[in-house]
Design a protein around this motif. Structure first.
Motif, PDB file in Angstrom:
ATOM      1  N   VAL A  98      -0.654  -8.102  -1.475  1.00 42.57           N
ATOM      2  CA  VAL A  98      -1.376  -7.327  -0.585  1.00 42.57           C
ATOM      3  C   VAL A  98      -0.838  -6.181  -1.181  1.00 42.57           C
ATOM      4  CG1 VAL A  98      -1.742  -6.334   1.537  1.00 42.57           C
ATOM      5  CG2 VAL A  98      -1.558  -8.906   1.389  1.00 42.57           C
ATOM      6  N   ASP A  99      -1.775  -4.960  -1.568  1.00 39.65           N
ATOM      7  CA  ASP A  99      -1.466  -3.515  -1.956  1.00 39.65           C
ATOM      8  C   ASP A  99      -1.107  -2.872  -0.599  1.00 39.65           C
ATOM      9  OD1 ASP A  99      -1.462  -4.025  -4.691  1.00 39.65           O
ATOM     10  OD2 ASP A  99      -3.661  -3.830  -4.545  1.00 39.65           O
ATOM     11  N   PRO A 100      -0.027  -2.233  -0.146  1.00 42.69           N
ATOM     12  CA  PRO A 100       0.259  -1.491   0.822  1.00 42.69           C
ATOM     13  C   PRO A 100      -0.684  -0.370   0.705  1.00 42.69           C
ATOM     14  CG  PRO A 100       2.059  -1.253  -0.579  1.00 42.69           C
ATOM     15  CD  PRO A 100       1.177  -2.445  -1.218  1.00 42.69           C
ATOM     16  N   ASN A 101      -1.204   0.004   1.857  1.00 40.92           N
ATOM     17  CA  ASN A 101      -1.843   1.562   2.050  1.00 40.92           C
ATOM     18  C   ASN A 101      -1.601   2.326   3.187  1.00 40.92           C
ATOM     19  OD1 ASN A 101      -3.153   0.350   4.361  1.00 40.92           O
ATOM     20  ND2 ASN A 101      -4.900  -0.420   3.200  1.00 40.92           N
ATOM     21  N   GLU A 102      -2.288   3.372   3.392  1.00 44.39           N
ATOM     22  CA  GLU A 102      -1.575   4.100   4.415  1.00 44.39           C
ATOM     23  C   GLU A 102      -1.917   3.721   5.891  1.00 44.39           C
ATOM     24  OE1 GLU A 102      -5.940   5.826   3.865  1.00 44.39           O
ATOM     25  OE2 GLU A 102      -4.298   5.354   2.365  1.00 44.39           O
ATOM     26  N   ARG A 137      12.537   3.984   4.454  1.00 42.77           N
ATOM     27  CA  ARG A 137      13.321   2.887   3.591  1.00 42.77           C
ATOM     28  C   ARG A 137      12.921   1.773   2.999  1.00 42.77           C
ATOM     29  NH1 ARG A 137      17.239   4.165   7.940  1.00 42.77           N
ATOM     30  NH2 ARG A 137      16.934   2.012   8.469  1.00 42.77           N
ATOM     31  N   LEU A 138      12.212   1.025   3.911  1.00 48.10           N
ATOM     32  CA  LEU A 138      11.526  -0.026   3.342  1.00 48.10           C
ATOM     33  C   LEU A 138      10.333   0.232   2.307  1.00 48.10           C
ATOM     34  CD1 LEU A 138      10.894  -2.129   6.601  1.00 48.10           C
ATOM     35  CD2 LEU A 138      12.018  -2.856   4.659  1.00 48.10           C
ATOM     36  N   LEU A 139       9.514   1.313   2.561  1.00 48.30           N
ATOM     37  CA  LEU A 139       8.535   1.392   1.621  1.00 48.30           C
ATOM     38  C   LEU A 139       9.125   1.905   0.536  1.00 48.30           C
ATOM     39  CD1 LEU A 139       5.836   3.037   3.981  1.00 48.30           C
ATOM     40  CD2 LEU A 139       5.986   0.723   3.086  1.00 48.30           C
ATOM     41  N   GLY A 192      -4.520 -22.410   2.202  1.00 53.06           N
ATOM     42  CA  GLY A 192      -4.356 -21.736   0.852  1.00 53.06           C
ATOM     43  C   GLY A 192      -5.081 -20.320   0.856  1.00 53.06           C
ATOM     44  N   VAL A 193      -5.374 -19.826   2.015  1.00 48.64           N
ATOM     45  CA  VAL A 193      -6.043 -18.645   2.256  1.00 48.64           C
ATOM     46  C   VAL A 193      -5.020 -17.551   2.123  1.00 48.64           C
ATOM     47  CG1 VAL A 193      -7.670 -17.023   3.448  1.00 48.64           C
ATOM     48  CG2 VAL A 193      -7.945 -19.670   3.251  1.00 48.64           C
ATOM     49  N   ARG A 194      -4.822 -16.543   1.233  1.00 51.54           N
ATOM     50  CA  ARG A 194      -4.057 -15.342   1.371  1.00 51.54           C
ATOM     51  C   ARG A 194      -4.455 -14.244   2.153  1.00 51.54           C
ATOM     52  NH1 ARG A 194      -2.173 -13.569  -4.459  1.00 51.54           N
ATOM     53  NH2 ARG A 194      -4.154 -14.738  -5.198  1.00 51.54           N
ATOM     54  N   PRO A 195      -3.560 -13.704   2.717  1.00 53.95           N
ATOM     55  CA  PRO A 195      -3.925 -12.469   3.837  1.00 53.95           C
ATOM     56  C   PRO A 195      -4.213 -11.267   3.112  1.00 53.95           C
ATOM     57  CG  PRO A 195      -1.502 -12.517   3.670  1.00 53.95           C
ATOM     58  CD  PRO A 195      -2.119 -13.560   2.946  1.00 53.95           C
ATOM     59  N   ASN A 196      -5.333 -10.474   3.545  1.00 52.48           N
ATOM     60  CA  ASN A 196      -5.793  -9.239   2.744  1.00 52.48           C
ATOM     61  C   ASN A 196      -4.977  -8.001   3.838  1.00 52.48           C
ATOM     62  OD1 ASN A 196      -7.193  -8.863   5.160  1.00 52.48           O
ATOM     63  ND2 ASN A 196      -9.399  -9.196   4.140  1.00 52.48           N
ATOM     64  N   ALA A 197      -5.557  -6.926   3.373  1.00 53.18           N
ATOM     65  CA  ALA A 197      -4.842  -5.559   4.045  1.00 53.18           C
ATOM     66  C   ALA A 197      -5.096  -5.474   5.238  1.00 53.18           C
ATOM     67  CB  ALA A 197      -5.169  -4.460   3.159  1.00 53.18           C
ATOM     68  N   HIS A 198      -6.283  -5.942   5.879  1.00 54.53           N
ATOM     69  CA  HIS A 198      -6.649  -5.713   7.104  1.00 54.53           C
ATOM     70  C   HIS A 198      -6.089  -6.697   8.025  1.00 54.53           C
ATOM     71  CE1 HIS A 198     -10.390  -3.191   6.003  1.00 54.53           C
ATOM     72  NE2 HIS A 198     -10.405  -4.076   5.107  1.00 54.53           N
ATOM     73  N   PHE A 199      -5.829  -7.928   7.615  1.00 57.16           N
ATOM     74  CA  PHE A 199      -5.186  -9.146   8.319  1.00 57.16           C
ATOM     75  C   PHE A 199      -3.692  -8.409   8.659  1.00 57.16           C
ATOM     76  CE2 PHE A 199      -2.689 -12.923   9.126  1.00 57.16           C
ATOM     77  CZ  PHE A 199      -3.494 -13.376  10.235  1.00 57.16           C
TER      78      PHE A 199
END
Length: 100
Positions: free
Chosen positions: A53-57, A74-76, A15-22
């Motif tokens: 997860v919020d996409p970042n640069e 295209r994906l972004l 039940g652990v969600r990934p974060n942006a780092h992962f």
């Protein structure tokens, strides 16, 4: 990338969600594997966004390395609802002072 997918599955089971780092680490693994894994990278991005997860640069740069610039753009554009470019190039106004 196999180890990261195994870890991601174990995290999901707990039940652990990934974060942006992962997600960034996963995308880098897909981009540096031989052969590259662009389809897995795309699925990873879509799943991460679905999980909040919020996409970042950093994610965008790793995605670009994994799937190529055009497909990344295209994906972004698709997943960010056409809200303009996700990545603004980082520009330094002054060089870093490396001395002392």
């Amino acid at each position: 990338w196999v180890k990261l997918e195994t870890l991601a599955a174990a995290m999901a089971a707990e039940g652990v969600r990934p974060n942006a780092h992962f997600v960034y680490a996963q995308l880098l693994a897909y981009s540096t594997s031989r052969p590259r894994q662009p389809d897995r990278a795309e699925r990873c991005l879509r799943e991460a966004l679905r999980q909040g997860v919020d996409p970042n640069e950093h994610i965008a740069a790793a995605l670009s390395r994994a799937v190529g610039r055009e497909r990344c753009a295209r994906l972004l554009d698709e997943v960010c609802c056409g809200q303009g470019p996700l990545i603004a190039p980082r520009r330094r106004t002054q060089p870093r002072n490396r001395s002392g």
